[in-house]
Design a protein around this motif. Structure first.
Motif, mmCIF file in Angstrom:
data_model
loop_
_atom_site.group_PDB
_atom_site.id
_atom_site.type_symbol
_atom_site.label_atom_id
_atom_site.label_comp_id
_atom_site.label_asym_id
_atom_site.label_seq_id
_atom_site.Cartn_x
_atom_site.Cartn_y
_atom_site.Cartn_z
ATOM 1 N N ASP A 176 30.728 8.893 59.115
ATOM 2 C CA ASP A 176 29.885 8.145 60.053
ATOM 3 C C ASP A 176 29.680 8.943 61.345
ATOM 4 O OD1 ASP A 176 28.487 6.171 61.419
ATOM 5 O OD2 ASP A 176 30.306 5.075 61.989
ATOM 6 N N LEU A 177 28.883 10.000 61.259
ATOM 7 C CA LEU A 177 28.670 10.848 62.432
ATOM 8 C C LEU A 177 27.789 10.161 63.472
ATOM 9 C CD1 LEU A 177 28.260 14.360 60.764
ATOM 10 C CD2 LEU A 177 30.334 13.204 61.579
ATOM 11 N N GLU A 178 26.873 9.317 63.030
ATOM 12 C CA GLU A 178 26.040 8.573 63.975
ATOM 13 C C GLU A 178 26.895 7.592 64.776
ATOM 14 O OE1 GLU A 178 22.251 5.492 63.868
ATOM 15 O OE2 GLU A 178 22.481 6.969 62.271
ATOM 16 N N GLY A 179 27.782 6.905 64.075
ATOM 17 C CA GLY A 179 28.686 5.989 64.762
ATOM 18 C C GLY A 179 29.632 6.723 65.687
ATOM 19 N N LEU A 180 30.084 7.906 65.278
ATOM 20 C CA LEU A 180 30.932 8.732 66.127
ATOM 21 C C LEU A 180 30.223 9.105 67.416
ATOM 22 C CD1 LEU A 180 33.397 10.539 66.727
ATOM 23 C CD2 LEU A 180 32.327 12.304 65.299
ATOM 24 N N ALA A 181 28.964 9.523 67.302
ATOM 25 C CA ALA A 181 28.206 9.912 68.494
ATOM 26 C C ALA A 181 28.047 8.736 69.447
ATOM 27 C CB ALA A 181 26.839 10.456 68.086
ATOM 28 N N ALA A 182 27.733 7.558 68.907
ATOM 29 C CA ALA A 182 27.566 6.372 69.746
ATOM 30 C C ALA A 182 28.887 5.990 70.413
ATOM 31 C CB ALA A 182 27.043 5.209 68.910
ATOM 32 N N SER A 183 29.978 6.090 69.671
ATOM 33 C CA SER A 183 31.287 5.767 70.222
ATOM 34 C C SER A 183 31.686 6.759 71.319
ATOM 35 C CB SER A 183 32.332 5.771 69.098
ATOM 36 O OG SER A 183 33.614 5.527 69.602
ATOM 37 N N CYS A 184 31.361 8.033 71.117
ATOM 38 C CA CYS A 184 31.648 9.044 72.143
ATOM 39 C C CYS A 184 30.858 8.766 73.420
ATOM 40 C CB CYS A 184 31.312 10.437 71.627
ATOM 41 S SG CYS A 184 32.462 11.100 70.405
ATOM 42 N N ALA A 185 29.588 8.370 73.265
ATOM 43 C CA ALA A 185 28.769 8.055 74.437
ATOM 44 C C ALA A 185 29.389 6.901 75.223
ATOM 45 C CB ALA A 185 27.341 7.714 74.008
ATOM 46 N N HIS A 186 29.887 5.909 74.508
ATOM 47 C CA HIS A 186 30.545 4.778 75.158
ATOM 48 C C HIS A 186 31.832 5.239 75.851
ATOM 49 C CE1 HIS A 186 31.805 0.706 75.958
ATOM 50 N NE2 HIS A 186 32.904 0.870 75.236
ATOM 51 N N GLY A 187 32.608 6.082 75.170
ATOM 52 C CA GLY A 187 33.843 6.586 75.758
ATOM 53 C C GLY A 187 33.597 7.418 76.995
ATOM 54 N N ARG A 188 32.564 8.228 76.942
ATOM 55 C CA ARG A 188 32.227 9.045 78.101
ATOM 56 C C ARG A 188 31.850 8.166 79.292
ATOM 57 N NH1 ARG A 188 27.223 13.318 78.840
ATOM 58 N NH2 ARG A 188 28.034 14.338 80.698
ATOM 59 N N ALA A 189 31.120 7.084 79.022
ATOM 60 C CA ALA A 189 30.740 6.158 80.087
ATOM 61 C C ALA A 189 31.965 5.490 80.705
ATOM 62 C CB ALA A 189 29.773 5.106 79.545
ATOM 63 N N LEU A 190 33.003 5.261 79.913
ATOM 64 C CA LEU A 190 34.227 4.656 80.431
ATOM 65 C C LEU A 190 35.037 5.626 81.286
ATOM 66 C CD1 LEU A 190 35.536 2.677 77.300
ATOM 67 C CD2 LEU A 190 34.605 1.708 79.409
ATOM 68 N N GLY A 191 34.911 6.931 80.997
ATOM 69 C CA GLY A 191 35.674 7.918 81.755
ATOM 70 C C GLY A 191 36.563 8.814 80.931
ATOM 71 N N PHE A 192 36.486 8.716 79.600
ATOM 72 C CA PHE A 192 37.229 9.650 78.752
ATOM 73 C C PHE A 192 36.618 11.044 78.865
ATOM 74 C CE2 PHE A 192 38.256 5.695 76.321
ATOM 75 C CZ PHE A 192 39.637 5.825 76.313
ATOM 76 N N LEU A 193 37.404 12.050 78.449
ATOM 77 C CA LEU A 193 36.905 13.426 78.403
ATOM 78 C C LEU A 193 37.356 14.052 77.093
ATOM 79 C CD1 LEU A 193 35.403 15.729 79.801
ATOM 80 C CD2 LEU A 193 37.586 16.447 80.785
ATOM 81 N N GLY A 194 36.429 14.163 76.135
ATOM 82 C CA GLY A 194 36.764 14.738 74.840
ATOM 83 C C GLY A 194 37.353 13.712 73.892
ATOM 84 N N ARG A 195 37.679 14.198 72.683
ATOM 85 C CA ARG A 195 38.129 13.253 71.659
ATOM 86 C C ARG A 195 38.961 13.944 70.591
ATOM 87 N NH1 ARG A 195 34.538 8.304 69.513
ATOM 88 N NH2 ARG A 195 36.304 7.108 68.721
#
Length: 272
Positions: free
Chosen positions: A188-207
């Motif tokens: 699920d690379l599309e879901g991964l990308a969307a989840s990363c965008a959400h994480g980045r908005a929260l303040g995470f850096l990398g995964r």
């Protein structure tokens, strides 16, 4: 280690061929797992194989995730790998208190950087105390699968408060922004990308990742866009020629915090 690691690839310690592929995958950090990815009857072999590999320096930073801190396997894990030349960090699962970090750091003496995984409600409640427990601790992050089970959380939104708590605790303790927990569906690379965008908005850096195919998606999601890069360059140029707070033509208000964020954006862009 690269100045801004964005990708952390897990590989099971009892599968040396998978570890070898991980080391040339392009991940910023490879995490050899002695915990969840290894069956109980393979634990001793995983520890021995990992210790043999890491008896020599490696081409990329390598962390080892030992078994859960309440496991009787932990002392053997730590003493087998903690002081090897190929180890760049130790990842400690299911941390629930600052005392656990201090005890491990003091018992081992000279130790590679420690990274705490918070995977229970108790760990989240003690996030800042854990993050500031000892100078050897260099990062904290979430283990979301175990945390989700502990909380009975449903969906992504059920973990957002805990995610923000860990991000705030890390920054308050002077640690780098945490990396996101894994996305378990490697297809699920599309879901991964969307989840990363959400994480980045929260303040995470990398995964963290569990398969090499996830690495480009994670890196792309966390690298600044051309528009963000252009904005950062404009902010830094304006700050160098003016004194005090000011506003750009587009209405962006510039102060010291905005300039710091712009420098962070340029630092990430240098990875391209």
């Amino acid at each position: 280690m690269t100045a801004c690691p964005l990708t952390w690839l897990y590989a099971p310690g009892d599968r040396p061929r998978v570890v070898a592929k991980a080391l040339v995958s392009g991940a910023d950090v490879v995490v050899i797992d002695l915990e969840d990815a290894v069956a109980p009857d393979r634990k001793a072999y995983a520890r021995e194989a990992t210790a043999e590999l890491l008896s020599q320096p490696q081409p990329v930073p390598v962390h080892v995730r030992v078994n859960a801190l309440d496991s009787p396997l932990v002392p053997a894990d730590l003493w087998a790998v903690a002081h090897l030349p190929g180890v760049s960090g130790l990842r400690l699962p299911k941390v629930t208190s600052a005392e656990q970090i201090s005890r491990i750091a003091e018992t081992l003496g000279r130790t590679p950087p420690l990274y705490a995984l918070l995977e229970t409600a108790v760990g989240i409640e003690h996030a800042y105390a854990i993050a500031s427990a000892h100078p050897s601790l260099r990062g904290i992050s979430l283990g979301e699968a175990d945390l989700r089970a502990d909380l009975g959380a449903r969906g992504d939104a059920g973990l957002d408060w805990s995610r923000s708590r860990v991000i705030v605790a890390a920054r308050a303790a002077g640690l780098p922004p945490p990396a996101q927990s894994i996305h378990p569906d490697i297809r699920d690379l599309e879901g991964l990308a969307a989840s990363c965008a959400h994480g980045r908005a929260l303040g995470f850096l990398g995964r963290a990742a569990i398969h090499p195919r996830q690495l480009p998606v994670i890196e792309s999601a966390y690298l600044p866009t051309e528009q963000e890069l252009e904005q950062a360059e404009t902010i830094i140029k304006a700050a160098a020629t003016e004194h005090g707070a000011q506003a750009l033509q587009d209405g962006t208000f510039i102060d010291a915090a905005v300039v710091t964020a712009a420098h962070r954006t340029l630092s990430l862009a240098r990875r391209r």
